[in-house]
Design an enzyme around this catalytic site. Sequence first.
Site, PDB file in Angstrom:
ATOM      1  N   ARG A   1      11.672  -0.785  11.634  1.00 42.54           N
ATOM      2  CA  ARG A   1      10.356  -0.863  12.281  1.00 42.54           C
ATOM      3  C   ARG A   1      10.307  -2.068  13.197  1.00 42.54           C
ATOM      4  O   ARG A   1      10.462  -3.204  12.757  1.00 42.54           O
ATOM      5  CB  ARG A   1       9.253  -0.985  11.220  1.00 42.54           C
ATOM      6  CG  ARG A   1       8.867   0.330  10.616  1.00 42.54           C
ATOM      7  CD  ARG A   1       7.762   0.162   9.602  1.00 42.54           C
ATOM      8  NE  ARG A   1       6.541  -0.427  10.145  1.00 42.54           N
ATOM      9  CZ  ARG A   1       5.390  -0.448   9.502  1.00 42.54           C
ATOM     10  NH1 ARG A   1       5.295   0.084   8.310  1.00 42.54           N
ATOM     11  NH2 ARG A   1       4.325  -1.003  10.050  1.00 42.54           N
TER      12      ARG A   1
ATOM     13  N   LYS B   1       0.822  -1.216   0.000  1.00 42.02           N
ATOM     14  CA  LYS B   1       0.000   0.000   0.000  1.00 42.02           C
ATOM     15  C   LYS B   1       0.859   1.271   0.000  1.00 42.02           C
ATOM     16  O   LYS B   1       0.596   2.201  -0.754  1.00 42.02           O
ATOM     17  CB  LYS B   1      -0.938   0.043   1.229  1.00 42.02           C
ATOM     18  CG  LYS B   1      -1.940  -1.103   1.286  1.00 42.02           C
ATOM     19  CD  LYS B   1      -2.944  -0.909   2.415  1.00 42.02           C
ATOM     20  CE  LYS B   1      -2.358  -0.888   3.816  1.00 42.02           C
ATOM     21  NZ  LYS B   1      -1.755  -2.165   4.239  1.00 42.02           N
TER      22      LYS B   1
ATOM     23  N   ARG C   1      11.476  -6.415   5.139  1.00 38.31           N
ATOM     24  CA  ARG C   1      11.437  -4.965   5.326  1.00 38.31           C
ATOM     25  C   ARG C   1      12.020  -4.599   6.700  1.00 38.31           C
ATOM     26  O   ARG C   1      12.701  -3.592   6.841  1.00 38.31           O
ATOM     27  CB  ARG C   1       9.987  -4.479   5.210  1.00 38.31           C
ATOM     28  CG  ARG C   1       9.855  -2.972   5.312  1.00 38.31           C
ATOM     29  CD  ARG C   1       8.469  -2.511   4.906  1.00 38.31           C
ATOM     30  NE  ARG C   1       7.464  -2.776   5.927  1.00 38.31           N
ATOM     31  CZ  ARG C   1       6.163  -2.524   5.782  1.00 38.31           C
ATOM     32  NH1 ARG C   1       5.706  -2.038   4.662  1.00 38.31           N
ATOM     33  NH2 ARG C   1       5.315  -2.783   6.756  1.00 38.31           N
TER      34      ARG C   1
ATOM     35  N   ARG D   1      -9.531   1.024   9.191  1.00 34.38           N
ATOM     36  CA  ARG D   1      -9.184  -0.356   9.522  1.00 34.38           C
ATOM     37  C   ARG D   1     -10.289  -1.033  10.316  1.00 34.38           C
ATOM     38  O   ARG D   1     -10.156  -2.217  10.640  1.00 34.38           O
ATOM     39  CB  ARG D   1      -7.903  -0.382  10.349  1.00 34.38           C
ATOM     40  CG  ARG D   1      -6.617  -0.640   9.529  1.00 34.38           C
ATOM     41  CD  ARG D   1      -5.469  -0.420  10.460  1.00 34.38           C
ATOM     42  NE  ARG D   1      -4.278  -1.170  10.197  1.00 34.38           N
ATOM     43  CZ  ARG D   1      -3.188  -0.657   9.627  1.00 34.38           C
ATOM     44  NH1 ARG D   1      -3.185   0.565   9.157  1.00 34.38           N
ATOM     45  NH2 ARG D   1      -2.094  -1.390   9.538  1.00 34.38           N
TER      46      ARG D   1
HETATM   47  P1  AMP Z   1       0.879   0.500   9.053  1.00 33.23           P
HETATM   48  O1  AMP Z   1       2.043   1.387   8.821  1.00 33.23           O
HETATM   49  O2  AMP Z   1      -0.332   0.906   8.260  1.00 33.23           O
HETATM   50  O3  AMP Z   1       1.212  -0.960   8.907  1.00 33.23           O
HETATM   51  O4  AMP Z   1       0.443   0.707  10.583  1.00 33.23           O
HETATM   52  C1  AMP Z   1       1.341   0.414  11.637  1.00 33.23           C
HETATM   53  C2  AMP Z   1       0.598   0.369  12.958  1.00 33.23           C
HETATM   54  O5  AMP Z   1      -0.010   1.648  13.222  1.00 33.23           O
HETATM   55  C3  AMP Z   1      -0.560  -0.627  13.035  1.00 33.23           C
HETATM   56  O6  AMP Z   1      -0.109  -1.934  13.362  1.00 33.23           O
HETATM   57  C4  AMP Z   1      -1.390  -0.008  14.157  1.00 33.23           C
HETATM   58  O7  AMP Z   1      -0.792  -0.228  15.428  1.00 33.23           O
HETATM   59  C5  AMP Z   1      -1.265   1.487  13.860  1.00 33.23           C
HETATM   60  N1  AMP Z   1      -2.315   1.947  12.926  1.00 33.23           N
HETATM   61  C6  AMP Z   1      -2.117   2.442  11.661  1.00 33.23           C
HETATM   62  N2  AMP Z   1      -3.277   2.787  11.091  1.00 33.23           N
HETATM   63  C7  AMP Z   1      -4.254   2.502  11.997  1.00 33.23           C
HETATM   64  C8  AMP Z   1      -5.665   2.602  11.986  1.00 33.23           C
HETATM   65  N3  AMP Z   1      -6.333   3.060  10.915  1.00 33.23           N
HETATM   66  N4  AMP Z   1      -6.346   2.212  13.101  1.00 33.23           N
HETATM   67  C9  AMP Z   1      -5.699   1.759  14.181  1.00 33.23           C
HETATM   68  N5  AMP Z   1      -4.364   1.605  14.255  1.00 33.23           N
HETATM   69  C10 AMP Z   1      -3.638   1.961  13.171  1.00 33.23           C
END
Ligand code: AMP
Length: 193
Positions: free
Chosen positions: A136, A14, A130, A91
């Site tokens: 991360r 994404k 990654r 989400r």
């Molecule tokens: P991502 O970079 O999209 O993989 O998000 C990393 C982490 O951020 C996730 O595992 C959640 O802990 C938090 N996070 C990101 N977007 C959301 C969301 N829309 N709702 C809740 N937690 C989120």
Amino acid sequence: MLNIILFGPPGSGKGTQAQLLREHFKLLHISTGDIFRSEIKNETVIGKEVKQYLDAGKLVPDELTIRMLGNYADSNLKTEMQGIIFDGFPRTVPQAEALDDFLANKNSSINVVLSLEVNDEELVKRLINRGLTSGRSDDSNEEVVRNRLKVYYNQTAPLADFYLAQKKFVSIRGVGTIDEIFAHLCDEMNKLS
Ligand code: AMP
């Protein structure tokens, strides 16, 4: 406004595709994960509150996520932008409902949900890989990676039905080269105009 959700499990590409779509279609790119990571890095009050969730691969509570998204969109949306690409948001169903309300207030709505489809073993492989370079913490630990996939299937995948019911959900094969996948996404975007 042209508003797109880039949907799919963690590791489906994404972030990479959102950057390309942002440039090509002149959109504001909003990645809630990126915003949370920046808050954590800057040791803000929000950052301190959300760190535990990101470290464990759990979702940040809806109320906080929705509030943060609204503030971010309002302060970063510029007149020259054609719309917004949402990456990693919504989400949960309450987040999707809040997003509909947020856009309705701007006399706008979601045009399409583009869902990148990638199988689990490929996702785990990509995420661990990654983690070797991204720094991360949620990518480096296989247990956390698998937990994030579980959270995705339990809490986020049901959103597909929410958007299928609105006839906005489109599946895209998320395996192939970055250019191939981008071309498929562009084909779908071009059907909108
Ligand atoms: P991502 O970079 O999209 O993989 O998000 C990393 C982490 O951020 C996730 O595992 C959640 O802990 C938090 N996070 C990101 N977007 C959301 C969301 N829309 N709702 C809740 N937690 C989120």
